[in-house]
Write a protein that holds these residues in place. Sequence first.
Motif: not given
Length: 177
Positions: A5-8, A12-13, A81-86
């Motif tokens: 599970l990647v908490v993205m 600050g989220a 992990c921010s994992a902001l972009k696909r």
Amino acid sequence: MSTCLVVMGVSGAGKSTLARPLAARLCWPVAEADDFHPDANIAKMASGVPLTDADRAPWLAAIRDWINAQAETGPGAVVTCSALKRRYRDSLRAARARVRFVHLEGSRDVIAGRLATRTGHFMPPSLLESQFGDLEPLAPDEDGVTVDVGDSPQRIIEAALALLRPRDYPASGETHH
């Protein structure tokens, strides 16, 4: 197959706040993506300069390698992990595990308020706009869920696990080995 599970989400989220109790609930190891950044990345962000895709590539590879190592030893793991972009998420999905995303979503005002009171982190609040600018929400074909960060951590964890399919994860109070 092991699951990670990647908490993205943006800085600050609440990724760290939620990942630790989520991992404890599942009895899975947890890792903090910030720990995988090379010193040059941390210095760059601390000086208020957003990372480039080239800066992120070795960082994402290191996180993927950690996921692979966990996949060899247990049923699952949790990593922030921010994992902001696909394309960043695609890099993580190349791991030898089922990689699922828990996108922590919140308004700019809520997140900015959290960042304003956060201490001891290298990421300055001034980079929040660049994070929101880079953010590509999960697409319908991506394996994951989106949860609002406006509730208590426990309720957010409950909502995420329910959305991820309850049969795959233990109910409250149960352990998963």
